[in-house]
Every structure is written in C-alpha cells, then in structure tokens.
Design a protein around this motif. Sequence first.
Motif, PDB file in Angstrom:
ATOM      1  N   VAL A  20      -3.770  -2.538   2.431  1.00 13.16           N
ATOM      2  CA  VAL A  20      -3.018  -2.363   3.679  1.00 13.16           C
ATOM      3  C   VAL A  20      -3.784  -2.983   4.855  1.00 13.16           C
ATOM      4  N   ALA A  21      -5.106  -2.822   4.851  1.00 14.68           N
ATOM      5  CA  ALA A  21      -5.936  -3.402   5.911  1.00 14.68           C
ATOM      6  C   ALA A  21      -5.818  -4.932   5.913  1.00 14.68           C
ATOM      7  N   GLU A  22      -5.789  -5.535   4.735  1.00 10.74           N
ATOM      8  CA  GLU A  22      -5.665  -6.990   4.637  1.00 10.74           C
ATOM      9  C   GLU A  22      -4.279  -7.459   5.066  1.00 10.74           C
ATOM     10  N   VAL A  23      -3.246  -6.689   4.720  1.00  5.48           N
ATOM     11  CA  VAL A  23      -1.876  -7.079   5.065  1.00  5.48           C
ATOM     12  C   VAL A  23      -1.612  -6.954   6.561  1.00  5.48           C
ATOM     13  N   LEU A  24      -2.067  -5.867   7.166  1.00  9.81           N
ATOM     14  CA  LEU A  24      -1.766  -5.613   8.576  1.00  9.81           C
ATOM     15  C   LEU A  24      -2.779  -6.228   9.526  1.00  9.81           C
ATOM     16  N   GLY A  25      -3.991  -6.442   9.073  1.00 10.02           N
ATOM     17  CA  GLY A  25      -5.000  -7.077   9.921  1.00 10.02           C
ATOM     18  C   GLY A  25      -5.251  -6.319  11.203  1.00 10.02           C
ATOM     19  N   GLY A  36      -7.083  12.137  -0.750  1.00  6.64           N
ATOM     20  CA  GLY A  36      -6.440  11.178  -1.633  1.00  6.64           C
ATOM     21  C   GLY A  36      -5.240  10.469  -1.039  1.00  6.64           C
ATOM     22  N   GLU A  37      -5.010  10.614   0.274  1.00  5.09           N
ATOM     23  CA  GLU A  37      -3.876   9.975   0.928  1.00  5.09           C
ATOM     24  C   GLU A  37      -4.353   9.046   2.038  1.00  5.09           C
ATOM     25  N   VAL A  38      -3.689   7.916   2.170  1.00  3.99           N
ATOM     26  CA  VAL A  38      -4.056   6.916   3.166  1.00  3.99           C
ATOM     27  C   VAL A  38      -3.127   7.034   4.377  1.00  3.99           C
ATOM     28  N   THR A  39      -3.728   7.083   5.553  1.00  2.00           N
ATOM     29  CA  THR A  39      -2.976   7.098   6.805  1.00  2.00           C
ATOM     30  C   THR A  39      -3.429   5.932   7.664  1.00  2.00           C
ATOM     31  N   VAL A  40      -2.492   5.185   8.204  1.00  2.00           N
ATOM     32  CA  VAL A  40      -2.831   4.109   9.133  1.00  2.00           C
ATOM     33  C   VAL A  40      -2.113   4.367  10.451  1.00  2.00           C
ATOM     34  N   GLU A  41      -2.750   3.940  11.531  1.00  2.00           N
ATOM     35  CA  GLU A  41      -2.159   4.067  12.862  1.00  2.00           C
ATOM     36  C   GLU A  41      -1.979   2.676  13.448  1.00  2.00           C
ATOM     37  N   LEU A  54       4.739  -3.966   5.552  1.00  2.00           N
ATOM     38  CA  LEU A  54       4.486  -2.971   4.509  1.00  2.00           C
ATOM     39  C   LEU A  54       5.638  -2.914   3.505  1.00  2.00           C
ATOM     40  N   ARG A  55       6.828  -3.190   3.955  1.00  2.00           N
ATOM     41  CA  ARG A  55       7.965  -3.210   3.037  1.00  2.00           C
ATOM     42  C   ARG A  55       7.943  -4.435   2.130  1.00  2.00           C
ATOM     43  N   ASP A  56       7.547  -5.599   2.664  1.00  2.00           N
ATOM     44  CA  ASP A  56       7.746  -6.863   1.957  1.00  2.00           C
ATOM     45  C   ASP A  56       6.501  -7.450   1.301  1.00  2.00           C
ATOM     46  N   ALA A  57       5.303  -7.106   1.782  1.00  2.00           N
ATOM     47  CA  ALA A  57       4.082  -7.736   1.261  1.00  2.00           C
ATOM     48  C   ALA A  57       3.889  -7.406  -0.217  1.00  2.00           C
ATOM     49  N   PRO A  58       3.449  -8.372  -1.032  1.00  2.00           N
ATOM     50  CA  PRO A  58       3.322  -8.170  -2.486  1.00  2.00           C
ATOM     51  C   PRO A  58       2.480  -6.969  -2.889  1.00  2.00           C
ATOM     52  N   GLY A  59       1.398  -6.691  -2.189  1.00  2.00           N
ATOM     53  CA  GLY A  59       0.545  -5.570  -2.572  1.00  2.00           C
ATOM     54  C   GLY A  59       0.990  -4.230  -2.038  1.00  2.00           C
ATOM     55  N   CYS A  60       2.062  -4.237  -1.261  1.00  2.00           N
ATOM     56  CA  CYS A  60       2.559  -2.995  -0.649  1.00  2.00           C
ATOM     57  C   CYS A  60       3.910  -2.595  -1.255  1.00  2.00           C
ATOM     58  N   ARG A  61       4.926  -3.385  -0.967  1.00  2.00           N
ATOM     59  CA  ARG A  61       6.262  -3.171  -1.553  1.00  2.00           C
ATOM     60  C   ARG A  61       6.795  -1.753  -1.336  1.00  2.00           C
ATOM     61  N   PHE A  62       6.623  -1.236  -0.108  1.00  2.00           N
ATOM     62  CA  PHE A  62       7.111   0.109   0.199  1.00  2.00           C
ATOM     63  C   PHE A  62       8.617   0.027   0.457  1.00  2.00           C
ATOM     64  N   ASP A  63       9.360   0.148  -0.611  1.00  2.00           N
ATOM     65  CA  ASP A  63      10.802  -0.044  -0.549  1.00  2.00           C
ATOM     66  C   ASP A  63      11.565   1.198  -0.099  1.00  2.00           C
ATOM     67  N   GLN A  64      10.889   2.342  -0.037  1.00  2.00           N
ATOM     68  CA  GLN A  64      11.582   3.571   0.360  1.00  2.00           C
ATOM     69  C   GLN A  64      10.893   4.226   1.565  1.00  2.00           C
ATOM     70  N   LEU A  65      11.711   4.593   2.529  1.00  2.00           N
ATOM     71  CA  LEU A  65      11.263   5.411   3.660  1.00  2.00           C
ATOM     72  C   LEU A  65      11.653   6.845   3.355  1.00  2.00           C
ATOM     73  N   LEU A  66      10.666   7.692   3.074  1.00  2.00           N
ATOM     74  CA  LEU A  66      10.938   9.060   2.644  1.00  2.00           C
ATOM     75  C   LEU A  66      11.197  10.012   3.806  1.00  2.00           C
ATOM     76  N   ASP A  67      10.553   9.749   4.940  1.00  2.00           N
ATOM     77  CA  ASP A  67      10.676  10.706   6.040  1.00  2.00           C
ATOM     78  C   ASP A  67      10.150  10.080   7.322  1.00  2.00           C
TER      79      ASP A  67
END
Length: 207
Positions: A20-25, A36-41, A54-67
Amino acid sequence: MTNATAQAVAIAPEALQQTVAEVLGDKIKKTKLEHGEVTVEVAPADYFEAMQLLRDAPGCRFDQLLDICGLDYSAYRDGAWEGQRFAVVAHLLSVELNQRLRVRVFCADDDFPVVATLCPLWSSANWYEREAFDLYGIVFEGHEDLRRILTDYGFIGHPFRKDFPVTGHVEMRYDAERRRVVYEPVSIEAREITPRIIREDNYGGLH
C-alpha cells in the motif's frame, strides 16, 4: 498449491502495508499496523484518487467497500485531542487477494466537514455516506442524493456528535386530533445517575 488455493491465503499484514505504501506513495500521511490490521491515513485532497488506486492497483485490488463511518474526535483522550475534529473511516476488502484495509481521512474544516464521495468507485458508498451525513453532518461532495437516512426529515442537528444533548432538542409524536406528526419541547427531566456501590457484606458472607 493450486492458483485458487494460493489466492485464498491472506497476505501478511507487513507485506500489505509495504504494498500500500508503494502504491500510494506520498499520498499517505500515516500508516499503522496494529492487531494484525493495516490502517492508512490520507489527506482529504488525495482521498478519492488514493481510493481509486487501492481499488485498481494489482497488489491491492480492493474491489469491495464494506463500510464507511464518521468519527467525532472532540472528546477523544478526555478532550486532549488537538487534531481535526471529524474523520471518515472506510473499510476495504479484496476478495481476489483475501486482504483487508482501513483508510482514514480527516475533514479539513471542523465547521463544515467535507470529503469527496466514493459513489463513483463503489455503489455501496451511497447509503454509508448518507448515514455519516445524517449522524455527524459530514458532507460528501459529489454525492447525488445526500439526505438523511435514519432520522426524520425535520430532525435538527446530528445525533452522533459529541456535543449533541442526550435527550435531544425536541420530541416527536403523532397527534391523533391533528392527524399529523408534531414536534414539542423535550419533557424528560435531566437526572444525576449515581453509581451503585457494591460492598462485601452484600454478598451474605459468600467468598
């Protein structure tokens, strides 16, 4: 190990944090690994673009917004909090990579808290953002139908703000004679709640 089995194995939190750090810079203001959980601001100006990455990057692929939820930090640490008052927290899930992420963004203005809507990225953001608007007064810029969802349309204020009175401002009831809902001053009398003290002798000698 088959590809399906490999995809079911969750990535280590430390590896996810690094990815995530590499993707968001430089869009990341803070990152934390806890329980055991990652939080970014991220900053409000970078919020929408960061979430799209975060949705589209290959190493992330967060396709669902849970809340999505709002937060009021005005009473945090017994009022010793010196940062911005309002924040929005989003919880993301990647089904493909079996990983979760928490993203927090603070609203820049305490008097008029506003961040970008995520509806163009995830349709599930619609009602989540309406709830945060209703309860905290956080405005999601670009939301096409930002209106109350839990309280009455004529409700005054935002009930999850720390300075909102516990009894509320008015009472609402249906008046049978007028055949409509009416608002009246609060009739509940404020009372002081004294904690009950439990003494050893109340246990009847049982130890």
